[in-house]
Design a protein around this motif. Structure first.
Motif, PDB file in Angstrom:
ATOM      1  N   MET A   1      26.504  22.170   0.832  1.00  0.00           N
ATOM      2  CA  MET A   1      26.039  20.802   0.733  1.00  0.00           C
ATOM      3  C   MET A   1      25.602  20.332   2.118  1.00  0.00           C
ATOM      4  O   MET A   1      26.188  20.727   3.121  1.00  0.00           O
ATOM      5  N   GLN A   2      24.572  19.493   2.142  1.00  0.00           N
ATOM      6  CA  GLN A   2      24.104  18.959   3.411  1.00  0.00           C
ATOM      7  C   GLN A   2      24.671  17.565   3.655  1.00  0.00           C
ATOM      8  O   GLN A   2      24.867  16.786   2.709  1.00  0.00           O
ATOM      9  N   ALA A  82      21.262   6.029  17.280  1.00  0.00           N
ATOM     10  CA  ALA A  82      20.740   6.694  18.473  1.00  0.00           C
ATOM     11  C   ALA A  82      20.219   8.091  18.184  1.00  0.00           C
ATOM     12  O   ALA A  82      19.383   8.612  18.914  1.00  0.00           O
ATOM     13  N   GLY A  83      20.725   8.714  17.138  1.00  0.00           N
ATOM     14  CA  GLY A  83      20.312  10.068  16.818  1.00  0.00           C
ATOM     15  C   GLY A  83      21.048  10.553  15.586  1.00  0.00           C
ATOM     16  O   GLY A  83      21.849   9.816  14.998  1.00  0.00           O
ATOM     17  N   TYR A  84      20.789  11.778  15.210  1.00  0.00           N
ATOM     18  CA  TYR A  84      21.396  12.302  13.989  1.00  0.00           C
ATOM     19  C   TYR A  84      21.408  13.824  14.006  1.00  0.00           C
ATOM     20  O   TYR A  84      20.651  14.459  14.739  1.00  0.00           O
ATOM     21  N   TYR A  85      22.299  14.364  13.219  1.00  0.00           N
ATOM     22  CA  TYR A  85      22.307  15.789  12.898  1.00  0.00           C
ATOM     23  C   TYR A  85      22.302  15.894  11.385  1.00  0.00           C
ATOM     24  O   TYR A  85      22.911  15.061  10.693  1.00  0.00           O
ATOM     25  N   ASP A  91      32.135  21.207   2.604  1.00  0.00           N
ATOM     26  CA  ASP A  91      32.775  20.013   2.058  1.00  0.00           C
ATOM     27  C   ASP A  91      32.813  18.911   3.120  1.00  0.00           C
ATOM     28  O   ASP A  91      32.426  19.129   4.271  1.00  0.00           O
ATOM     29  N   LEU A  92      33.293  17.741   2.708  1.00  0.00           N
ATOM     30  CA  LEU A  92      33.341  16.586   3.607  1.00  0.00           C
ATOM     31  C   LEU A  92      34.221  16.863   4.823  1.00  0.00           C
ATOM     32  O   LEU A  92      33.877  16.475   5.942  1.00  0.00           O
ATOM     33  N   ASP A  93      35.353  17.534   4.621  1.00  0.00           N
ATOM     34  CA  ASP A  93      36.229  17.814   5.757  1.00  0.00           C
ATOM     35  C   ASP A  93      35.522  18.638   6.828  1.00  0.00           C
ATOM     36  O   ASP A  93      35.674  18.380   8.026  1.00  0.00           O
ATOM     37  N   VAL A 112      29.273   9.790   8.578  1.00  0.00           N
ATOM     38  CA  VAL A 112      29.064  11.042   7.861  1.00  0.00           C
ATOM     39  C   VAL A 112      28.736  10.693   6.418  1.00  0.00           C
ATOM     40  O   VAL A 112      29.510   9.997   5.754  1.00  0.00           O
ATOM     41  N   ARG A 113      27.580  11.168   5.956  1.00  0.00           N
ATOM     42  CA  ARG A 113      27.179  10.847   4.591  1.00  0.00           C
ATOM     43  C   ARG A 113      26.573  12.064   3.918  1.00  0.00           C
ATOM     44  O   ARG A 113      25.678  12.707   4.476  1.00  0.00           O
ATOM     45  N   PRO A 114      27.041  12.384   2.698  1.00  0.00           N
ATOM     46  CA  PRO A 114      26.426  13.508   1.970  1.00  0.00           C
ATOM     47  C   PRO A 114      24.988  13.172   1.598  1.00  0.00           C
ATOM     48  O   PRO A 114      24.653  12.018   1.332  1.00  0.00           O
ATOM     49  N   ILE A 115      24.140  14.197   1.626  1.00  0.00           N
ATOM     50  CA  ILE A 115      22.738  14.021   1.264  1.00  0.00           C
ATOM     51  C   ILE A 115      22.581  14.351  -0.224  1.00  0.00           C
ATOM     52  O   ILE A 115      23.025  15.386  -0.686  1.00  0.00           O
ATOM     53  N   HIS A 116      21.964  13.440  -0.941  1.00  0.00           N
ATOM     54  CA  HIS A 116      21.665  13.642  -2.361  1.00  0.00           C
ATOM     55  C   HIS A 116      20.344  14.398  -2.441  1.00  0.00           C
ATOM     56  O   HIS A 116      19.283  13.823  -2.248  1.00  0.00           O
ATOM     57  N   MET A 117      20.432  15.681  -2.684  1.00  0.00           N
ATOM     58  CA  MET A 117      19.226  16.518  -2.715  1.00  0.00           C
ATOM     59  C   MET A 117      18.412  16.176  -3.956  1.00  0.00           C
ATOM     60  O   MET A 117      18.938  16.133  -5.057  1.00  0.00           O
ATOM     61  N   MET A 118      17.113  15.953  -3.741  1.00  0.00           N
ATOM     62  CA  MET A 118      16.229  15.592  -4.852  1.00  0.00           C
ATOM     63  C   MET A 118      15.682  16.840  -5.497  1.00  0.00           C
ATOM     64  O   MET A 118      15.434  17.820  -4.890  1.00  0.00           O
TER      65      MET A 118
END
Length: 118
Positions: A1-2, A82-85, A91-93, A112-118
């Protein structure tokens, strides 16, 4: 998961007029370089970048179906995005583990947020 790891900090830390100790800024940059290398090595790297200052932003706001443009970010806060990865994590941990390794100044936050893949 991203997962998207969004880095929020007071961008005045990086402004020339604040005269932040160059060694502090160099260590933050070096920390990001080390983290990027580790993410690549572990196969977790998807993407990421530093953002230009918030005064370069333009917000497209839609209210009642009518769109308008605004200079800068919508919210005025001491912390700006300011930026992102973008990381691949099981998993979330694991994603939180990566977020804890992100270097910053004396005060910053990483959402930290899970990406909902389209």
């Amino acid at each position: 998961m991203q997962y998207l790891l969004m880095i929020y900090s007071d961008e005045s830390l990086y402004a020339p007029e604040t005269k932040t100790d160059p060694a502090v800024l160099q260590e933050i940059t070096a920390g990001h370089m080390r983290l990027g290398a580790e993410l690549h090595e572990k196969g977790a790297w998807v993407g990421g970048d530093r953002l230009k200052p918030s005064d370069t932003a333009t917000t497209v706001r839609t209210l009642g179906g009518v769109q308008s443009l605004h200079d800068g970010p919508y919210a005025e806060t001491r912390e700006q995005l300011a930026g992102y990865y973008v990381v691949e994590a099981p998993d979330l941990d694991a994603a939180i583990g990566w977020a804890k390794k992100i270097p910053g100044g004396p005060n910053y936050a990483v959402e930290v947020r899970p990406i909902h893949m389209m």
